[in-house]
Design an enzyme around this catalytic site. Structure first.
Site, PDB file in Angstrom:
ATOM      1  CE1 TYR A 126      -3.437  -4.244  -5.781  1.00  0.00           C
ATOM      2  CE2 TYR A 126      -2.477  -6.404  -5.390  1.00  0.00           C
ATOM      3  CZ  TYR A 126      -3.487  -5.480  -5.186  1.00  0.00           C
ATOM      4  OH  TYR A 126      -4.574  -5.815  -4.392  1.00  0.00           O
ATOM      5  CE  LYS A 159      -4.635  12.507   0.737  1.00  0.00           C
ATOM      6  NZ  LYS A 159      -5.896  12.824   1.431  1.00  0.00           N
ATOM      7  CG  ASP A 203      -2.034   0.983   1.164  1.00  0.00           C
ATOM      8  OD1 ASP A 203      -1.810   2.086   0.615  1.00  0.00           O
ATOM      9  OD2 ASP A 203      -3.128   0.671   1.637  1.00  0.00           O
TER      10      ASP A 203
END
Length: 234
Positions: free
Chosen positions: A215, A148, A144
Site C-alpha cells: 500500500y 468520501k 481503508d
C-alpha cells in the site's frame, strides 16, 4: 474454509468493507483450511464466546510476553517483518479481508515465524474481550481511506474504535498510524488525542524498523506523500 466457528462480523455491529476479493489460489485455500486454525486466538468470535467474557492474554502465546496488535494487516508484510525482528513479543493481527488473511498465512509459513496470532475478523472483536492495559504497541498502517466525506465515520480513527483501543493498551504504549490520505491525517490528529493519546511524532519518513508494504508502494507510485504518526497512550 473448514473452520466452522469463524464469525468475522458479530450481529450487534455494522461492518464496512470487503471480506472477499479475487478467487483464492489452491495454495491459499490450503493455508486457510490447514494452517489458519493453529494461528487463531480462541474465545474471540461471538460463536465461541457469546457472553464476550474476557480472554486470558497469556493463553494466546502460552506465556506472558508483551503483546503487539496490528489493526488491518493487509497482505501481512509489516506483521511478519515485525514478528521476525522482535521474536520476544507476541504479534496479533486482525483482518476481515480473507484474501489478505490467506496471503499472511503464506508469508508466516515462508518466514518460519512462530510469535504470531491471527484473528480473521474485525479488530473490535479482539478489543471486546481483551482485558484492560494488555497491548504494549498497536499499528494502523494504510487503513481503508473511505475518501468520501459522508463515509469518514467508517474510518478507524473514530471514538467507536479509539476508546476501546485506549482501554486495552498499556499506559505509555505506542500507537502508530501510517496513511497517505491528507484528510485521514487531519482526522487522526483531531480524534486520537481526544481518545486519550498524546502525539509523539509526525513525520514524512517512516520509522527505523518499518518495512515498505504494497500500500505504501502504491501511494508512492501514484504520487501521494505518506505521513507517519506516533502517539502515546496516556
Amino acid at each position: 474454509m473448514s473452520d466452522k466457528s469463524f464469525d468475522p462480523n458479530p450481529p450487534h455491529r455494522n461492518f464496512y468493507g470487503r471480506r472477499h476479493g479475487k478467487t483464492l489460489r489452491r495454495s491459499q485455500k490450503g493455508y486457510l483450511s490447514e494452517d489458519l486454525g493453529a494461528l487463531r486466538p480462541r474465545g474471540i468470535t461471538a460463536l465461541e464466546n457469546p457472553g464476550r467474557a474476557p480472554v486470558d492474554p497469556g493463553a494466546i502465546f502460552r506465556d506472558d510476553r508483551p503483546l503487539w496488535l496490528e489493526i488491518g494487516f493487509g497482505g501481512g508484510e509489516h506483521m511478519v517483518h515485525m514478528a521476525a525482528a522482535y521474536p520476544d513479543i507476541g504479534m496479533i493481527g486482525c483482518e476481515p479481508f480473507i484474501n489478505g488473511v490467506a496471503m499472511l498465512v503464506g508469508k508466516i509459513k515462508a518466514a518460519g515465524v512462530e510469535n504470531v496470532s491471527v484473528h480473521p475478523g474485525d479488530a473490535r472483536d479482539m478489543m471486546d474481550v481483551l482485558p484492560d492495559g494488555v497491548i504494549a504497541k498497536a499499528f494502523l498502517n494504510y487503513p481503508d481511506p473511505w475518501p468520501k466525506t459522508r463515509h469518514h465515520r467508517r474510518r478507524f480513527v473514530t471514538p467507536e474504535h479509539l476508546i476501546p483501543l485506549h482501554r486495552v493498551m498499556a499506559h505509555g504504549a505506542e500507537f502508530r498510524v501510517a496513511t497517505d490520505i491528507p484528510s485521514y491525517v487531519r482526522q487522526t490528529l483531531d480524534e486520537v488525542p481526544k481518545a486519550g493519546f498524546e502525539l509523539v511524532s509526525l513525520r514524512a519518513d517512516a520509522w527505523p524498523d518499518w518495512v515498505s508494504t504494497r500500500y505504501e508502494q502504491k501511494a508512492l507510485r501514484e504520487g501521494r506523500t505518506p505521513t507517519y504518526m506516533s502517539f502515546r497512550r496516556v
